[in-house]
Design a protein around this motif. Structure first.
Motif, PDB file in Angstrom:
ATOM      1  N   ASN A 112       0.817  -1.214   0.000  1.00 28.03           N
ATOM      2  CA  ASN A 112       0.000   0.000   0.000  1.00 28.03           C
ATOM      3  C   ASN A 112       0.850   1.264   0.000  1.00 28.03           C
ATOM      4  O   ASN A 112       1.945   1.297   0.554  1.00 28.03           O
ATOM      5  CB  ASN A 112      -0.921   0.020   1.217  1.00 28.03           C
ATOM      6  N   LEU A 113       0.290   2.296  -0.605  1.00 30.89           N
ATOM      7  CA  LEU A 113       0.885   3.638  -0.601  1.00 30.89           C
ATOM      8  C   LEU A 113      -0.132   4.599   0.000  1.00 30.89           C
ATOM      9  O   LEU A 113      -1.261   4.698  -0.491  1.00 30.89           O
ATOM     10  CB  LEU A 113       1.243   4.073  -2.029  1.00 30.89           C
ATOM     11  N   LYS A 114       0.275   5.296   1.060  1.00 33.04           N
ATOM     12  CA  LYS A 114      -0.614   6.293   1.682  1.00 33.04           C
ATOM     13  C   LYS A 114       0.179   7.580   1.858  1.00 33.04           C
ATOM     14  O   LYS A 114       1.222   7.578   2.525  1.00 33.04           O
ATOM     15  CB  LYS A 114      -1.138   5.798   3.027  1.00 33.04           C
ATOM     16  N   VAL A 115      -0.306   8.660   1.258  1.00 30.33           N
ATOM     17  CA  VAL A 115       0.455   9.915   1.230  1.00 30.33           C
ATOM     18  C   VAL A 115      -0.450  11.084   1.593  1.00 30.33           C
ATOM     19  O   VAL A 115      -1.568  11.203   1.088  1.00 30.33           O
ATOM     20  CB  VAL A 115       1.059  10.148  -0.175  1.00 30.33           C
ATOM     21  N   ASN A 116       0.083  11.945   2.475  1.00 34.35           N
ATOM     22  CA  ASN A 116      -0.557  13.225   2.783  1.00 34.35           C
ATOM     23  C   ASN A 116       0.429  14.303   2.356  1.00 34.35           C
ATOM     24  O   ASN A 116       1.484  14.456   2.973  1.00 34.35           O
ATOM     25  CB  ASN A 116      -0.849  13.307   4.290  1.00 34.35           C
ATOM     26  N   CYS A 117       0.106  15.050   1.283  1.00 36.17           N
ATOM     27  CA  CYS A 117       1.117  15.942   0.715  1.00 36.17           C
ATOM     28  C   CYS A 117       0.469  17.094  -0.051  1.00 36.17           C
ATOM     29  O   CYS A 117      -0.752  17.136  -0.233  1.00 36.17           O
ATOM     30  CB  CYS A 117       2.028  15.157  -0.229  1.00 36.17           C
ATOM     31  N   ASP A 118       1.308  18.025  -0.501  1.00 37.79           N
ATOM     32  CA  ASP A 118       0.853  19.086  -1.393  1.00 37.79           C
ATOM     33  C   ASP A 118       0.862  18.620  -2.847  1.00 37.79           C
ATOM     34  O   ASP A 118       0.061  19.066  -3.654  1.00 37.79           O
ATOM     35  CB  ASP A 118       1.749  20.326  -1.252  1.00 37.79           C
ATOM     36  N   GLU A 119       1.805  17.716  -3.147  1.00 34.33           N
ATOM     37  CA  GLU A 119       1.933  17.246  -4.532  1.00 34.33           C
ATOM     38  C   GLU A 119       2.518  15.836  -4.553  1.00 34.33           C
ATOM     39  O   GLU A 119       3.552  15.587  -3.955  1.00 34.33           O
ATOM     40  CB  GLU A 119       2.846  18.198  -5.317  1.00 34.33           C
ATOM     41  N   LEU A 120       1.829  14.918  -5.249  1.00 33.28           N
ATOM     42  CA  LEU A 120       2.330  13.556  -5.436  1.00 33.28           C
ATOM     43  C   LEU A 120       2.610  13.334  -6.916  1.00 33.28           C
ATOM     44  O   LEU A 120       1.746  13.564  -7.774  1.00 33.28           O
ATOM     45  CB  LEU A 120       1.312  12.520  -4.953  1.00 33.28           C
ATOM     46  N   ILE A 121       3.831  12.860  -7.202  1.00 40.33           N
ATOM     47  CA  ILE A 121       4.217  12.536  -8.573  1.00 40.33           C
ATOM     48  C   ILE A 121       4.602  11.067  -8.624  1.00 40.33           C
ATOM     49  O   ILE A 121       5.549  10.639  -7.949  1.00 40.33           O
ATOM     50  CB  ILE A 121       5.407  13.399  -9.046  1.00 40.33           C
ATOM     51  N   ILE A 122       3.863  10.281  -9.398  1.00 35.04           N
ATOM     52  CA  ILE A 122       4.238   8.890  -9.637  1.00 35.04           C
ATOM     53  C   ILE A 122       4.959   8.875 -10.980  1.00 35.04           C
ATOM     54  O   ILE A 122       4.340   8.969 -12.042  1.00 35.04           O
ATOM     55  CB  ILE A 122       3.014   7.962  -9.628  1.00 35.04           C
ATOM     56  N   ALA A 123       6.291   8.765 -10.932  1.00 34.00           N
ATOM     57  CA  ALA A 123       7.124   8.905 -12.133  1.00 34.00           C
ATOM     58  C   ALA A 123       7.096   7.634 -12.984  1.00 34.00           C
ATOM     59  O   ALA A 123       6.397   6.661 -12.672  1.00 34.00           O
ATOM     60  CB  ALA A 123       8.553   9.251 -11.723  1.00 34.00           C
ATOM     61  N   ASP A 124       7.899   7.615 -14.042  1.00 41.47           N
ATOM     62  CA  ASP A 124       7.857   6.539 -15.043  1.00 41.47           C
ATOM     63  C   ASP A 124       8.084   5.156 -14.454  1.00 41.47           C
ATOM     64  O   ASP A 124       7.452   4.183 -14.868  1.00 41.47           O
ATOM     65  CB  ASP A 124       8.901   6.809 -16.131  1.00 41.47           C
ATOM     66  N   ASN A 125       9.005   5.041 -13.504  1.00 38.45           N
ATOM     67  CA  ASN A 125       9.310   3.735 -12.913  1.00 38.45           C
ATOM     68  C   ASN A 125       8.488   3.435 -11.668  1.00 38.45           C
ATOM     69  O   ASN A 125       8.723   2.428 -10.996  1.00 38.45           O
ATOM     70  CB  ASN A 125      10.805   3.648 -12.567  1.00 38.45           C
ATOM     71  N   GLY A 126       7.547   4.306 -11.342  1.00 39.43           N
ATOM     72  CA  GLY A 126       6.712   4.108 -10.164  1.00 39.43           C
ATOM     73  C   GLY A 126       5.709   2.986 -10.357  1.00 39.43           C
ATOM     74  O   GLY A 126       5.028   2.917 -11.385  1.00 39.43           O
ATOM     75  N   GLU A 127       5.622   2.110  -9.346  1.00 40.48           N
ATOM     76  CA  GLU A 127       4.716   0.958  -9.429  1.00 40.48           C
ATOM     77  C   GLU A 127       4.172   0.662  -8.039  1.00 40.48           C
ATOM     78  O   GLU A 127       4.932   0.571  -7.078  1.00 40.48           O
ATOM     79  CB  GLU A 127       5.459  -0.253  -9.994  1.00 40.48           C
ATOM     80  N   VAL A 128       2.850   0.491  -7.931  1.00 43.25           N
ATOM     81  CA  VAL A 128       2.206   0.186  -6.646  1.00 43.25           C
ATOM     82  C   VAL A 128       1.239  -0.974  -6.868  1.00 43.25           C
ATOM     83  O   VAL A 128       0.306  -0.865  -7.675  1.00 43.25           O
ATOM     84  CB  VAL A 128       1.445   1.403  -6.087  1.00 43.25           C
ATOM     85  N   THR A 129       1.461  -2.072  -6.148  1.00 44.34           N
ATOM     86  CA  THR A 129       0.593  -3.241  -6.333  1.00 44.34           C
ATOM     87  C   THR A 129      -0.613  -3.228  -5.400  1.00 44.34           C
ATOM     88  O   THR A 129      -1.601  -3.924  -5.647  1.00 44.34           O
ATOM     89  CB  THR A 129       1.385  -4.540  -6.093  1.00 44.34           C
ATOM     90  N   GLY A 130      -0.528  -2.457  -4.319  1.00 43.86           N
ATOM     91  CA  GLY A 130      -1.613  -2.420  -3.350  1.00 43.86           C
ATOM     92  C   GLY A 130      -2.508  -1.199  -3.518  1.00 43.86           C
ATOM     93  O   GLY A 130      -2.626  -0.625  -4.599  1.00 43.86           O
ATOM     94  N   GLU A 131      -3.135  -0.799  -2.433  1.00 43.57           N
ATOM     95  CA  GLU A 131      -4.066   0.334  -2.431  1.00 43.57           C
ATOM     96  C   GLU A 131      -3.300   1.656  -2.381  1.00 43.57           C
ATOM     97  O   GLU A 131      -2.297   1.771  -1.669  1.00 43.57           O
ATOM     98  CB  GLU A 131      -4.989   0.213  -1.221  1.00 43.57           C
ATOM     99  N   VAL A 132      -3.777   2.639  -3.126  1.00 39.77           N
ATOM    100  CA  VAL A 132      -3.162   3.962  -3.141  1.00 39.77           C
ATOM    101  C   VAL A 132      -4.146   4.970  -2.554  1.00 39.77           C
ATOM    102  O   VAL A 132      -5.233   5.166  -3.090  1.00 39.77           O
ATOM    103  CB  VAL A 132      -2.763   4.395  -4.567  1.00 39.77           C
ATOM    104  N   GLN A 133      -3.750   5.615  -1.447  1.00 35.58           N
ATOM    105  CA  GLN A 133      -4.576   6.658  -0.818  1.00 35.58           C
ATOM    106  C   GLN A 133      -3.793   7.964  -0.818  1.00 35.58           C
ATOM    107  O   GLN A 133      -2.644   7.997  -0.370  1.00 35.58           O
ATOM    108  CB  GLN A 133      -4.937   6.287   0.613  1.00 35.58           C
ATOM    109  N   VAL A 134      -4.431   9.017  -1.305  1.00 34.44           N
ATOM    110  CA  VAL A 134      -3.752  10.306  -1.413  1.00 34.44           C
ATOM    111  C   VAL A 134      -4.642  11.398  -0.828  1.00 34.44           C
ATOM    112  O   VAL A 134      -5.814  11.521  -1.199  1.00 34.44           O
ATOM    113  CB  VAL A 134      -3.425  10.648  -2.884  1.00 34.44           C
TER     114      VAL A 134
END
Length: 359
Positions: free
Chosen positions: A151-173
């Motif tokens: 899982n990816l959980k982020v609290n931020c002003d800006e999230l960038i998932i770049a070219d090599n970014g990969e998440v197999t679980g749940e993404v919460q932003v």
């Protein structure tokens, strides 16, 4: 996260800990201790690493945990079998087989060779290129350019998932702006919650205002209690500050600087550890209470012949309001701590001298 907050935290870490108070040493449990301006660990460590310094570099295998604080931290070990816990301005990690990473910094860079279980970080800018089983972050700009097999959980002003970014679980932003994604991840794969920063800022201002009032009231109540219990002390302190200010000021400066150093020295001895912890706790309690005590002293000096509780009220209010100002506050707090500690040192010295004379 704001730069100012990280700067203050980092500055305090540097001021408190970048003192060459003990040499490099390894204890009987194979744990490594080091404190210096520049710490460079280039040998295999079978236990944990505990270190503080301006720059800290770890370049070889570590079997245990890495627990360090400094301005710049570089961990380039081939393998860290334990956890990494850090506080710094800049953190760079490029190591394999890490259990968990827990870090606070201004900038965090986790490079592509890094393999960890869970990552829990808070920073202004976070750049992740490694691999992990779970990523939890709080910051301004978060860049995901590695693999998260969970899982990816982020609290931020800006999230960038770049070219090599990969998440197999749940993404919460949680962010005021929609995340920037690559071709592998779309907005339909993300649980996105838009955050209204202006609303949060207004709520924060209201909370800060309410907290300030509560803080002032608590200081006044605390002042009444301290004065009621220690009237004789304040009568003596006023006379002493007028007649002999130099011993008070010099004693306070010495105590303010030396007590934390001596406490840290006691930390590295088994016998002295409890005393070191106790002395540090008492030191910070005195520092915390010093604006209140200084307010009582100041009120008695300004309003000599007025009601003692009116003196207390006016003095505490003046000092506490000054301590809340952005630039002046820190200076007022430090001066108050020095003077109050100076009185305590002087009174302790006089008490010991009096007992010696009686013997």
């Amino acid at each position: 996260m704001k730069k100012k907050g990280f700067f203050i935290v980092t500055l305090m870490i540097i001021l408190l800990f970048t003192l060459n108070v003990f040499a490099d040493s390894i204890d009987s449990a194979s744990n490594y201790f080091a404190s210096d301006e520049d710490v460079n660990i280039s040998k295999e460590i079978l236990g944990d690493i505990y270190s503080v310094g301006r720059t800290i570099k770890v370049n070889d295998k570590v079997e245990g945990d890495i627990i360090v604080a400094g301005e710049t931290i570089d961990i380039n070990s081939k393998e860290v079998s334990g956890n990494i816990r850090t506080a710094s301005r800049i953190l760079n990690i490029n190591s394999k087989n890490i259990k968990n990473i827990t870090s606070v910094a201004q900038n965090i860079n986790i490079d592509k060779e890094t393999i960890a279980n869970g990552i829990y970080v808070s920073a202004e800018k976070i750049n992740f290129k490694g691999s992990c089983n779970g990523f939890y972050a709080n910051g301004s700009t978060v860049i995901i350019n590695g693999k998260i097999d969970g899982n990816l959980k982020v609290n931020c002003d800006e999230l960038i998932i770049a070219d090599n970014g990969e998440v197999t679980g749940e993404v919460q932003v949680y962010s005021p702006k929609e995340p920037i994604t690559n071709s592998k991840i779309s907005m339909s794969d993300i649980k996105y919650t838009k955050v209204d920063n202006s609303k949060n800022e207004n709520e924060l201002k209201a909370l800060v205002g309410f907290s300030t009032i509560i803080s002032l009231l608590a200081s006044l109540i605390l002042g009444f209690v301290i004065y009621t219990v220690s009237k004789k002390f304040f009568i003596r302190t006023n006379d002493l500050l007028i007649k002999e200010p130099l011993p008070v000021v010099l004693g306070g400066m010495a105590s303010f600087i030396l007590v934390p150093i001596v406490s840290l020295l006691l930390f590295i001895t088994v016998v002295g550890l409890p005393l070191g912890i106790l002395s540090l706790i008492i030191y910070f309690i005195i520092v915390y209470l010093s604006p209140v005590v200084m307010g009582i002293i100041l009120g008695r000096l300004i309003l000599k012949y007025k009601n003692p509780y009116l003196q207390l009220f006016v003095g505490i209010l003046v000092v506490r309001l000054l301590s809340l100002l952005p630039m002046v506050g820190a200076f007022v707090w430090v001066v108050s701590a020095m003077i109050v500690q100076g009185f305590i040192v002087y009174e302790s010295y006089q008490s010991i001298k009096y007992k010696e004379n009686r013997i």
